[in-house]
Design an enzyme around this catalytic site. Sequence first.
Site, PDB file in Angstrom:
ATOM      1  N   CYS A 168      -5.737  -3.373   1.832  1.00  0.00           N
ATOM      2  CA  CYS A 168      -5.519  -3.530   3.279  1.00  0.00           C
ATOM      3  C   CYS A 168      -6.818  -3.678   4.080  1.00  0.00           C
ATOM      4  CB  CYS A 168      -4.686  -2.363   3.802  1.00  0.00           C
ATOM      5  SG  CYS A 168      -3.928  -2.688   5.432  1.00  0.00           S
ATOM      6  N   GLU A 221       0.829  -1.204   0.000  1.00  0.00           N
ATOM      7  CA  GLU A 221       0.000   0.000   0.000  1.00  0.00           C
ATOM      8  C   GLU A 221       0.868   1.260   0.000  1.00  0.00           C
ATOM      9  OE1 GLU A 221      -3.842   1.670   2.596  1.00  0.00           O
ATOM     10  OE2 GLU A 221      -2.606   0.023   3.362  1.00  0.00           O
ATOM     11  N   PRO A 237      21.695   2.523  29.098  1.00  0.00           N
ATOM     12  CA  PRO A 237      21.909   2.444  30.547  1.00  0.00           C
ATOM     13  C   PRO A 237      21.415   1.084  31.048  1.00  0.00           C
ATOM     14  CG  PRO A 237      20.862   4.525  29.932  1.00  0.00           C
ATOM     15  CD  PRO A 237      20.792   3.630  28.733  1.00  0.00           C
ATOM     16  N   LEU A 238      22.338   0.247  31.454  1.00  0.00           N
ATOM     17  CA  LEU A 238      22.025  -1.133  31.844  1.00  0.00           C
ATOM     18  C   LEU A 238      22.021  -1.225  33.360  1.00  0.00           C
ATOM     19  CD1 LEU A 238      21.496  -3.991  30.749  1.00  0.00           C
ATOM     20  CD2 LEU A 238      23.968  -4.369  30.752  1.00  0.00           C
ATOM     21  N   SER A 239      20.820  -1.320  33.929  1.00  0.00           N
ATOM     22  CA  SER A 239      20.689  -1.265  35.388  1.00  0.00           C
ATOM     23  C   SER A 239      20.819  -2.619  36.059  1.00  0.00           C
ATOM     24  CB  SER A 239      19.326  -0.668  35.750  1.00  0.00           C
ATOM     25  OG  SER A 239      18.282  -1.564  35.376  1.00  0.00           O
ATOM     26  N   GLY A 240      20.757  -3.688  35.269  1.00  0.00           N
ATOM     27  CA  GLY A 240      20.720  -5.013  35.870  1.00  0.00           C
ATOM     28  C   GLY A 240      19.310  -5.500  36.127  1.00  0.00           C
ATOM     29  N   GLY A 241      18.324  -4.669  35.810  1.00  0.00           N
ATOM     30  CA  GLY A 241      16.926  -5.073  35.941  1.00  0.00           C
ATOM     31  C   GLY A 241      16.430  -5.754  34.683  1.00  0.00           C
ATOM     32  N   LYS A 298      -9.187   3.390  -2.579  1.00  0.00           N
ATOM     33  CA  LYS A 298      -9.535   2.578  -1.415  1.00  0.00           C
ATOM     34  C   LYS A 298     -10.939   2.939  -0.951  1.00  0.00           C
ATOM     35  CE  LYS A 298      -7.434   0.998   2.940  1.00  0.00           C
ATOM     36  NZ  LYS A 298      -6.270   1.148   3.848  1.00  0.00           N
TER      37      LYS A 298
END
Length: 663
Positions: free
Chosen positions: A175, A45, A355-359, A114
């Site tokens: 669609c 489309e 930012p890797l917080s460990g959560g 359409k």
Amino acid sequence: MGSPVTVATCALNQWALDFDGNLERILKSVELSKCKGARYRLGPELEICGYGCSDHYFESDTLLHSFQALAKLLESPVTQDIICDVGMPVMHRNVRYNCRVIFLNKKILLIRPKMALANTGNYREMRWFTPWNRPRQVEDYFLPRMIQEITNQETVPFGDAVLATIDTCIGSEICEELWTPNSPHIEMGIDGVEIFTNSSASHHVLRKAHTRVDLVNSAMTKNGGIYILANQKGCDGDRLYYDGCAMICMNGATVAQGLQFSLDDVEVLVATLDLEDVRSYRAEISSRNLAASKVTPFHRIRVNFALSWSDDISTPTNEPIQWKYHSPEEEISLGPACWLWDYLRRSSQGGFLLPLSGGVDSSSTACIVYSMCLQICSAVWDGNQSVLNDVRKIVNDEAYTPKDPREFCRRILTTCYMASDHSSQDTHDRAKSLAEEIGSYHININIDGVVKAVWGVFSAVTGRMPQYHVCGGSRCENLALQNVQARIRMVFAYLFAQLCLWTRGVPGGLLVLGSSNVDESILSAPPTAELEPLKEGQVAQTDEADMGMTYAELSVYGKLRKIAKAGPYSMFCKLINMWKDICTPTEVASKVKHFFRMYSINRHKMTILTPSYHAANYSPDDNRFDLRPFLYNSAWSWQFRCIDEQVSKLESKEVNFRLEDVV
């Protein structure tokens, strides 16, 4: 005698307003279709301009450039001797329509607007387009001069019509029309249309592919016929990932399946099918044949062209296959990863900073990036030169070829653990362990010095110092202390994203990835912001305690609020039955009130939410999916009073029941 026809559909990774790239991908798909023997090529489309142009559809430039691209297609030798079905916006009598333009050998056969526009959830087609509300009617469309000079046509048919080739009849759907209760394919099939096409821009939602495939197969099961579906794929500049799944079906059985998640910009599916199988299938559906005897016929546009090459009965045809679905876990891993890849390469940045917080939430984001690295390496190893070219551009090394996903991950993903006095050893170790496992470039930062400096300034100005709740401070003080830490982490994230590559002697910047919880699966690591003091070295703060509700409850609230469209009173009425074995009506009322108070107080935060991947129908994204106010009367006085009245009635009934039992 057999009547084999060869048709092609495709999934294209189009990009809004990238007319050069979109045209190149369309031409490549046509070329591949012809190489595989197809005589009809269907595309997604609005593929010429890209589906996600949004308010750019209001601009005359978008219409102009779409026709300019169409002119290039009409003139190209690649598009000769094959019916090409492309999508673009068209203005007819000063009304803008979402259209299919079907052409053959420099002649436009039909412009089909359409008829049913998508206007729910993420879709806003009624904002930009008008549906064609004249079933089975066709008008003259006056072509722009640039097109007339190529086609030698002044006008072409515009409206709801079908194509009658030498050997079959073809009808179009676009669609949303497949998803409506009275889809056009129903009447078209009854009127003798044998091949149905559907050009889509259908985005990924978990398990949506099942519904899409079922709709196609069930439609052809009832009416017989060949159904060809094309779809866009990739991120075309918005929060959505269009998930391909191009398919070809005959008489209710899938015969060709496209990929749902792929890094290929152009994917073409071709199938050869026997029209006699459609005719024999329909012959014994007596209800269809009775309906056909009284159907209002569609306008047929005659096309002196055949989709079949010959009547050779030895031509092999496609056999039915079993559709192979991804598991929910695979969808979560693959869909966002493909979206991130498009976002990265099209933003011309050098990678991501997370930012890797460990959560669980940030760890999941890291795993999705690693999933992206796995797919990229797999594509390169399979010989995808386009992906390799993008990789080399991102890492700024024209000779680089990724050999290992972990090594590539180290080049494009920087993870950062931002510790404070309130961070636990557990989250530190989890972040470090995950970074080592996926191979990211990992750094550690301690934010305490900056936090203390901020509070030093505040204390110098005011002469006072706020305290945490556990140290006797008020709720206001507690929130302020936590917010300073959270905002400093945000500042550090953007600072390191801007300069981290520079410190390593590499040009460019990084895209900052964030994560937040709508709900969360709690494993051995309870979700926590780690913004309050530790207790005996262990985390004392948890998200659930801060929210005053569990994530399991939040998931229920979210689904009822968005999917079930429940306000406070309706939600209460539903939950007193859902939770009747675990909560009293008074407890349910208290929980519902608390949720809506917190929701209304915090709703304004959605207005500054950075772009996020849409994967579920209870997403709170207010950009265009969840449109609600951001300034509420958080007392909900009328609504809560209705809940209280209902609680009183239920408690009164309970007392009466007890009295009767005593008597």
